[in-house]
Design a protein around this motif. Structure first.
Motif, PDB file in Angstrom:
ATOM      1  N   UNK A   1       0.838  -1.200   0.000  1.00 30.40           N
ATOM      2  CA  UNK A   1       0.000   0.000   0.000  1.00 30.40           C
ATOM      3  C   UNK A   1       0.868   1.243   0.000  1.00 30.40           C
ATOM      4  N   UNK A   2       0.504   2.233  -0.792  1.00 33.91           N
ATOM      5  CA  UNK A   2       1.241   3.486  -0.854  1.00 33.91           C
ATOM      6  C   UNK A   2       1.083   4.276   0.439  1.00 33.91           C
ATOM      7  N   UNK A   3       2.194   4.702   1.024  1.00 33.21           N
ATOM      8  CA  UNK A   3       2.143   5.545   2.221  1.00 33.21           C
ATOM      9  C   UNK A   3       1.528   6.904   1.905  1.00 33.21           C
ATOM     10  N   UNK A   4       1.814   7.434   0.709  1.00 35.26           N
ATOM     11  CA  UNK A   4       1.310   8.740   0.317  1.00 35.26           C
ATOM     12  C   UNK A   4      -0.214   8.756   0.254  1.00 35.26           C
ATOM     13  N   UNK A   5      -0.807   7.602  -0.044  1.00 33.08           N
ATOM     14  CA  UNK A   5      -2.254   7.537  -0.209  1.00 33.08           C
ATOM     15  C   UNK A   5      -2.956   6.869   0.968  1.00 33.08           C
ATOM     16  N   UNK A   6      -2.339   6.944   2.160  1.00 28.57           N
ATOM     17  CA  UNK A   6      -3.028   6.545   3.383  1.00 28.57           C
ATOM     18  C   UNK A   6      -3.618   7.786   4.039  1.00 28.57           C
ATOM     19  N   UNK A   7      -4.619   7.592   4.872  1.00 29.80           N
ATOM     20  CA  UNK A   7      -5.288   8.716   5.529  1.00 29.80           C
ATOM     21  C   UNK A   7      -4.439   9.246   6.684  1.00 29.80           C
ATOM     22  N   UNK A   8      -4.770  10.444   7.119  1.00 25.76           N
ATOM     23  CA  UNK A   8      -4.088  11.060   8.260  1.00 25.76           C
ATOM     24  C   UNK A   8      -5.063  12.013   8.941  1.00 25.76           C
ATOM     25  N   UNK A   9      -4.937  12.117  10.267  1.00 22.96           N
ATOM     26  CA  UNK A   9      -5.796  13.019  11.030  1.00 22.96           C
ATOM     27  C   UNK A   9      -5.008  14.239  11.477  1.00 22.96           C
ATOM     28  N   UNK A  10      -5.616  15.403  11.266  1.00 25.97           N
ATOM     29  CA  UNK A  10      -5.081  16.678  11.757  1.00 25.97           C
ATOM     30  C   UNK A  10      -6.112  17.211  12.739  1.00 25.97           C
ATOM     31  N   UNK A  11      -5.868  16.991  14.015  1.00 26.80           N
ATOM     32  CA  UNK A  11      -6.907  17.311  14.982  1.00 26.80           C
ATOM     33  C   UNK A  11      -8.124  16.440  14.713  1.00 26.80           C
ATOM     34  N   UNK A  12      -9.286  17.061  14.566  1.00 29.15           N
ATOM     35  CA  UNK A  12     -10.518  16.317  14.297  1.00 29.15           C
ATOM     36  C   UNK A  12     -10.773  16.134  12.804  1.00 29.15           C
ATOM     37  N   UNK A 312       7.337  10.373   2.619  1.00 27.56           N
ATOM     38  CA  UNK A 312       6.339   9.951   3.604  1.00 27.56           C
ATOM     39  C   UNK A 312       6.674   8.562   4.156  1.00 27.56           C
ATOM     40  N   UNK A 313       7.008   7.632   3.288  1.00 24.32           N
ATOM     41  CA  UNK A 313       7.271   6.257   3.722  1.00 24.32           C
ATOM     42  C   UNK A 313       8.481   6.160   4.641  1.00 24.32           C
ATOM     43  N   UNK A 314       9.477   7.009   4.426  1.00 24.97           N
ATOM     44  CA  UNK A 314      10.691   6.977   5.247  1.00 24.97           C
ATOM     45  C   UNK A 314      10.539   7.736   6.555  1.00 24.97           C
ATOM     46  N   UNK A 336       0.000  10.471  -9.712  1.00 19.83           N
ATOM     47  CA  UNK A 336       0.773   9.849  -8.633  1.00 19.83           C
ATOM     48  C   UNK A 336       0.119   8.542  -8.199  1.00 19.83           C
ATOM     49  N   UNK A 337      -1.198   8.552  -8.062  1.00 20.66           N
ATOM     50  CA  UNK A 337      -1.912   7.344  -7.660  1.00 20.66           C
ATOM     51  C   UNK A 337      -1.717   6.237  -8.693  1.00 20.66           C
ATOM     52  N   UNK A 338      -1.760   6.589  -9.977  1.00 21.68           N
ATOM     53  CA  UNK A 338      -1.574   5.596 -11.034  1.00 21.68           C
ATOM     54  C   UNK A 338      -0.186   4.973 -10.950  1.00 21.68           C
ATOM     55  N   UNK A 339       0.833   5.785 -10.677  1.00 21.71           N
ATOM     56  CA  UNK A 339       2.202   5.278 -10.633  1.00 21.71           C
ATOM     57  C   UNK A 339       2.470   4.460  -9.371  1.00 21.71           C
ATOM     58  N   UNK A 340       1.720   4.758  -8.301  1.00 27.31           N
ATOM     59  CA  UNK A 340       1.966   4.082  -7.024  1.00 27.31           C
ATOM     60  C   UNK A 340       0.957   2.971  -6.738  1.00 27.31           C
ATOM     61  N   UNK A 341       0.077   2.706  -7.690  1.00 27.28           N
ATOM     62  CA  UNK A 341      -0.897   1.639  -7.512  1.00 27.28           C
ATOM     63  C   UNK A 341      -1.950   1.937  -6.481  1.00 27.28           C
TER      64      UNK A 341
END
Length: 370
Positions: A1-12, A312-314, A336-341
């Motif tokens: 799974x691509x790290x760049x395309x994982x979710x992240x929370x900023x506060x709420x 991001x991954x590092x 980017x999504x296409x290149x990173x699957x």
């Protein structure tokens, strides 16, 4: 799974991926009011599939504009103009939208970049600028007015009032602009702040006004509105603001509940020496990230999907900011999504654009028709 395309929370606030569209001045407002250009520009970016869009530096008072054509949020008229733009965008995009609240300080009253970017004298349609100290930005610029206690109180309240307007507009996040040589950065840097009161001199004193602004804004808005800040981690000038001071600032912000830190550099001095190479500011983000649990946005010539993924991954940063690159390629996150699957959000009107070998790019879309 691509790290760049994982979710992240900023506060709420939760973002679907780690791609942030960084603020980009458009110099296309009229008396601070957003125009149809902003609808076209922001509307297009809001369909790009990025995790969050940050609206350009938006002045909290008229004299805080970089140029007479800057966007503002200091009056009912400027609020209404931006509300119209946002309403149209929200009809078609669910992308989280942030706004960068700013005051240009001594770099205000300037021409647009395509007109040369030089300081405009009051007799030529400009205005007197303000700063921590009466030190001009450029050798040939007029000296700004050193802010007194009344001026500091006025500007602090202007940030608060603009933040309240942003909240009323349904903005998801606010980014305070303390970078690129503008007013809050001017207080941080010893090159521009040579005051002899409790707002100047020591690092603790130079941090005081930006922290007061942060505290005042945070105290005035709902906890549902994410509040972060953008900094210049280095002036790139000997004896100026640097990454070690930035780490101290970051730690104080974290204690105050800052939800993210957007790490850039430069802007306070024409003497800066910046080695502009791919990812040239990522090291600053990495160094600060090692000292804080705040989510960090890295920027600076991040142009390739694989480059962003590695950052991001590092663990060098939690997110990447892209600005000029997404103006050049408005669908950068798709590519980017296409290149990173990975998969990425796209409006249903565009679903049929998926390449034949990328049928899952936009998720489980069902395309019919004839």
């Amino acid at each position: 799974m691509s790290a760049l395309f994982t979710s992240i929370s900023l506060g709420k606030l939760t973002l679907k991926n780690r791609i942030i569209i960084a603020p980009m001045c458009q110099y296309s407002a009229v008396d601070g009011k957003a125009t149809d250009w902003h609808l076209i520009h922001l509307g297009g970016l809001a369909l790009s599939g990025a995790g969050m869009l940050i609206i350009e530096a938006t002045a909290v008072e008229a004299i805080g504009r970089i140029s007479p054509a800057d966007l503002g949020l200091w009056s009912d008229d400027t609020e209404a103009a931006l509300a119209k733009v946002l309403a149209s965008i929200r009809h078609y995009s669910k992308m989280p939208i942030a706004i960068q609240l700013a005051h240009a300080g001594r770099k205000a009253s300037s021409q647009t970049p395509w007109d040369g970017g030089q300081l405009i004298a009051p007799q030529d349609g400009g205005w007197a600028t303000v700063a921590p100290s009466a030190i001009p930005h450029g050798a040939n610029d007029a000296s700004p007015l050193a802010l007194d206690s009344a001026g500091l109180a006025r500007i602090k309240q202007a940030f608060v009032d603009a933040a309240i307007r942003a909240q009323r507009l349904g903005i998801d996040a606010i980014e305070l602009h303390a970078a690129h040589g503008y007013l809050l950065h001017e207080f941080l840097s010893p090159l521009s702040n040579q005051r002899d009161d409790h707002y100047g001199g020591s690092l603790e004193n130079r941090l005081r006004f930006p922290l007061e602004v942060f505290d005042a804004v945070k105290g005035a808005i709902s906890e549902d509105v994410t509040l972060g800040i953008r900094i210049s981690a280095s002036d790139w000038v000997s004896g100026g603001w640097d990454v070690e001071q930035s780490i101290v600032f970051a730690n104080k912000l974290e204690l105050r509940g800052c939800a993210f830190l957007h790490v850039s550099s430069g802007g306070v001095s024409p003497l800066q020496q910046i080695p502009v190479v791919p990812g040239y500011q990522v090291e600053f983000a990495d160094r600060i990230k090692k000292t804080t649990s705040m989510p960090i946005i890295a920027v600076g010539l991040i142009t390739e999907a694989e480059q962003a993924e590695e950052i991001v991954a590092s663990g060098q940063a939690d997110m990447i900011g892209i600005a000029r690159g997404i103006l050049y390629d408005p669908h950068w996150p798709w590519h980017a999504a296409a290149r990173l699957g990975a998969t990425v959000d796209a409006p249903k009107q565009y679903w049929r654009s998926q390449p034949r070998d990328q049928k899952a790019l936009f998720g489980e879309t069902k395309i019919g028709g004839r």
